[in-house]
Scaffold this active site. Structure first.
Site, PDB file in Angstrom:
ATOM      1  N   ASN A   1       0.957  -1.187   0.126  1.00 42.16           N
ATOM      2  CA  ASN A   1      -0.045   0.007  -0.055  1.00 42.16           C
ATOM      3  C   ASN A   1       0.746   1.151   0.122  1.00 42.16           C
ATOM      4  O   ASN A   1       1.559   1.455   1.135  1.00 42.16           O
ATOM      5  CB  ASN A   1      -1.056   0.020   1.291  1.00 42.16           C
ATOM      6  CG  ASN A   1      -1.623   1.235   1.563  1.00 42.16           C
ATOM      7  OD1 ASN A   1      -1.744   1.946   0.442  1.00 42.16           O
ATOM      8  ND2 ASN A   1      -2.327   1.404   2.480  1.00 42.16           N
ATOM      9  N   TRP A   2       0.980   1.787  -1.226  1.00 44.53           N
ATOM     10  CA  TRP A   2       1.726   3.055  -1.401  1.00 44.53           C
ATOM     11  C   TRP A   2       1.312   4.325  -0.650  1.00 44.53           C
ATOM     12  O   TRP A   2       2.106   5.274  -0.488  1.00 44.53           O
ATOM     13  CB  TRP A   2       2.184   3.216  -2.738  1.00 44.53           C
ATOM     14  CG  TRP A   2       3.225   2.320  -3.343  1.00 44.53           C
ATOM     15  CD1 TRP A   2       4.024   1.438  -2.700  1.00 44.53           C
ATOM     16  CD2 TRP A   2       3.747   2.332  -4.672  1.00 44.53           C
ATOM     17  NE1 TRP A   2       4.802   0.599  -3.521  1.00 44.53           N
ATOM     18  CE2 TRP A   2       4.372   1.154  -4.964  1.00 44.53           C
ATOM     19  CE3 TRP A   2       2.986   2.832  -5.996  1.00 44.53           C
ATOM     20  CZ2 TRP A   2       5.121   0.856  -5.945  1.00 44.53           C
ATOM     21  CZ3 TRP A   2       3.450   2.597  -7.057  1.00 44.53           C
ATOM     22  CH2 TRP A   2       4.701   1.582  -7.070  1.00 44.53           C
ATOM     23  N   LYS A   3       0.040   4.281  -0.128  1.00 48.61           N
ATOM     24  CA  LYS A   3      -0.630   5.317   0.449  1.00 48.61           C
ATOM     25  C   LYS A   3      -0.200   6.574  -0.497  1.00 48.61           C
ATOM     26  O   LYS A   3      -0.362   6.510  -1.746  1.00 48.61           O
ATOM     27  CB  LYS A   3      -0.016   5.820   1.881  1.00 48.61           C
ATOM     28  CG  LYS A   3      -0.023   4.348   2.560  1.00 48.61           C
ATOM     29  CD  LYS A   3       0.156   4.566   4.108  1.00 48.61           C
ATOM     30  CE  LYS A   3       0.305   3.243   4.959  1.00 48.61           C
ATOM     31  NZ  LYS A   3       0.094   3.488   6.228  1.00 48.61           N
TER      32      LYS A   3
ATOM     33  N   HIS B   1      -9.427   1.328   5.107  1.00 46.86           N
ATOM     34  CA  HIS B   1      -8.084   1.662   5.853  1.00 46.86           C
ATOM     35  C   HIS B   1      -8.135   2.217   7.050  1.00 46.86           C
ATOM     36  O   HIS B   1      -9.068   3.343   6.833  1.00 46.86           O
ATOM     37  CB  HIS B   1      -7.084   2.328   4.668  1.00 46.86           C
ATOM     38  CG  HIS B   1      -5.707   2.110   5.216  1.00 46.86           C
ATOM     39  ND1 HIS B   1      -5.245   2.979   5.973  1.00 46.86           N
ATOM     40  CD2 HIS B   1      -4.630   1.020   5.180  1.00 46.86           C
ATOM     41  CE1 HIS B   1      -3.786   2.689   6.395  1.00 46.86           C
ATOM     42  NE2 HIS B   1      -3.554   1.547   5.808  1.00 46.86           N
TER      43      HIS B   1
ATOM     44  N   GLU C   1      -6.540   4.622   7.987  1.00 51.33           N
ATOM     45  CA  GLU C   1      -6.358   6.239   7.626  1.00 51.33           C
ATOM     46  C   GLU C   1      -7.652   6.957   6.612  1.00 51.33           C
ATOM     47  O   GLU C   1      -7.692   8.085   7.300  1.00 51.33           O
ATOM     48  CB  GLU C   1      -5.162   6.439   6.745  1.00 51.33           C
ATOM     49  CG  GLU C   1      -3.973   6.139   7.347  1.00 51.33           C
ATOM     50  CD  GLU C   1      -2.845   5.578   6.886  1.00 51.33           C
ATOM     51  OE1 GLU C   1      -2.507   5.727   5.519  1.00 51.33           O
ATOM     52  OE2 GLU C   1      -1.750   5.041   7.309  1.00 51.33           O
TER      53      GLU C   1
ATOM     54  N   GLU D   1      -5.424  -4.868  10.767  1.00 55.87           N
ATOM     55  CA  GLU D   1      -4.359  -3.891  10.950  1.00 55.87           C
ATOM     56  C   GLU D   1      -4.541  -3.226  12.210  1.00 55.87           C
ATOM     57  O   GLU D   1      -5.413  -2.307  12.073  1.00 55.87           O
ATOM     58  CB  GLU D   1      -4.443  -2.819   9.689  1.00 55.87           C
ATOM     59  CG  GLU D   1      -3.971  -3.545   8.387  1.00 55.87           C
ATOM     60  CD  GLU D   1      -3.490  -2.526   7.364  1.00 55.87           C
ATOM     61  OE1 GLU D   1      -2.493  -2.685   7.001  1.00 55.87           O
ATOM     62  OE2 GLU D   1      -4.101  -1.418   7.262  1.00 55.87           O
TER      63      GLU D   1
ATOM     64  N   GLY E   1       2.749   2.260  10.676  1.00 59.53           N
ATOM     65  CA  GLY E   1       3.624   3.420  10.344  1.00 59.53           C
ATOM     66  C   GLY E   1       4.519   3.956  11.567  1.00 59.53           C
ATOM     67  O   GLY E   1       5.020   4.635  11.813  1.00 59.53           O
TER      68      GLY E   1
ATOM     69  N   SER F   1       3.522  -2.173  10.309  1.00 60.01           N
ATOM     70  CA  SER F   1       4.877  -2.209  10.298  1.00 60.01           C
ATOM     71  C   SER F   1       5.525  -3.621  10.064  1.00 60.01           C
ATOM     72  O   SER F   1       6.375  -4.100  10.615  1.00 60.01           O
ATOM     73  CB  SER F   1       5.363  -1.769  11.765  1.00 60.01           C
ATOM     74  OG  SER F   1       5.134  -0.506  11.965  1.00 60.01           O
TER      75      SER F   1
ATOM     76  N   GLY G   1       2.686  -1.192   4.321  1.00 64.03           N
ATOM     77  CA  GLY G   1       2.798   0.234   4.024  1.00 64.03           C
ATOM     78  C   GLY G   1       4.373   0.735   3.659  1.00 64.03           C
ATOM     79  O   GLY G   1       4.749   0.577   2.292  1.00 64.03           O
ATOM     80  N   GLY G   2       4.906   1.383   4.566  1.00 65.30           N
ATOM     81  CA  GLY G   2       6.273   2.214   4.303  1.00 65.30           C
ATOM     82  C   GLY G   2       7.273   1.134   3.633  1.00 65.30           C
ATOM     83  O   GLY G   2       8.162   1.413   2.688  1.00 65.30           O
TER      84      GLY G   2
HETATM   85  P1  PGA Z   1       2.904   0.383   7.521  1.00 64.45           P
HETATM   86  O1  PGA Z   1       1.383   0.377   6.953  1.00 64.45           O
HETATM   87  O2  PGA Z   1       3.433  -1.000   7.141  1.00 64.45           O
HETATM   88  O3  PGA Z   1       3.668   1.714   7.185  1.00 64.45           O
HETATM   89  O4  PGA Z   1       2.863   0.337   9.183  1.00 64.45           O
HETATM   90  C1  PGA Z   1       0.523  -0.462   6.877  1.00 64.45           C
HETATM   91  C2  PGA Z   1      -0.733   0.005   6.287  1.00 64.45           C
HETATM   92  O5  PGA Z   1      -1.126   1.035   6.595  1.00 64.45           O
HETATM   93  O6  PGA Z   1      -1.228  -0.726   5.671  1.00 64.45           O
END
Ligand code: PGA
Length: 249
Positions: free
Chosen positions: A9-11, A95, A97, A167, A173, A213, A234-235
């Site tokens: 997930n590149w956000k 998600h 966010e 999640e 993050g 993470s 994500g990251g």
């Molecule tokens: P993260 O994000 O791996 O940067 O913690 C995961 C996500 O939000 O899907």
């Protein structure tokens, strides 16, 4: 029997040019990775670049959201049929966010999930508790409520293609991963909800991903849990070497 699904997930990161450059580096690194399904979720504007770059590979492209109406006067929104026409196969829904910054409710998650299924997009529906909810011992209740509102009203046929991503919000993050045991425990709760809502065979086949993470150095321990069927990253999905190492856990 559940094939691992490794999703990135590149956000809100990367331009179209950076998208193409990523796949040039990434695809050779996962060319032999038939043990897993591989999905990358790019920002809307970069989806055509991602679809073009992955056309002759096993990697599939996801959007990070969709609107539930097919078309209409909804300024700023993107519909499921627009995504499938662009070659997108998957979509992340609900998600944390989106729930936090855009006030998405379980009811909206349900509408988006129904719309995705109707147009043939495969939904990855995110659930998870906040830190204060975990500390109050409410994780099970939060997951039950999110499942009841966002997923339980689906029909058996609709639910058949759904992927769930657990999640925990406190792990996203933050560098603070859930331990494999904590994650597996939540996955067992979720699989129990699937069993209660959709029956034994749905519970046996439903893929439940862990997200929060996930990094090259913790993915193996997470994937060693039989309850964990893949990762939503994500990251660590922004870098081709890092994400390919995760895919090839
Ligand atoms: P993260 O994000 O791996 O940067 O913690 C995961 C996500 O939000 O899907």
């Amino acid at each position: 029997m559940r094939k691992p699904l490794m999703a990135g997930n590149w956000k809100m990161f990367k331009t179209a040019g950076e998208t193409s450059a990523f796949f040039q580096k990434f695809l050779p690194l996962v060319a032999a990775s038939s043990h897993a399904d591989i999905v990358l979720a790019a920002p809307f504007v970069n989806l055509p670049a991602a679809v073009a770059a992955t056309a002759s590979s096993r990697v599939e492209v996801a959007a990070q959201n969709l609107f539930w109406m097919k078309e209409g006067a909804y300024t700023g929104e993107v519909s499921g049929p627009m995504l499938t026409a662009a070659g997108v196969r998957w979509v992340i829904i609900g998600h944390s966010e989106r729930r936090q910054f855009f006030h998405e409710s379980d009811e909206m998650v349900l509408k988006r999930t129904e719309a995705a299924i109707e147009c043939g997009l495969k939904p990855i529906v995110c659930v998870g508790e906040k830190l204060e909810e975990r500390e109050r011992g409410e994780t099970g209740q939060v997951l039950s409520a999110q499942f009841a509102g966002g997923l339980a009203p689906l029909s058996d046929a609709q639910f058949a293609g759904v992927v769930i991503a657990y999640e925990p919000v406190w792990a996203i993050g933050t560098g603070r991963t859930a331990t494999p045991e904590i994650a597996a425990d939540a996955h067992r709760t979720l699989r129990g909800l699937v069993r209660a809502g959709f029956g034994e065979s749905a519970a046996a086949s439903c893929r439940i991903l862990y997200g929060g993470s996930v990094k090259p150095d913790n993915v193996q321990a997470l994937m060693a849990q039989p309850e964990i069927d893949g990762a939503l990253v994500g990251g660590a999905s922004l870098d081709a070497v890092s994400f390919s190492t995760i895919v090839n856990f």
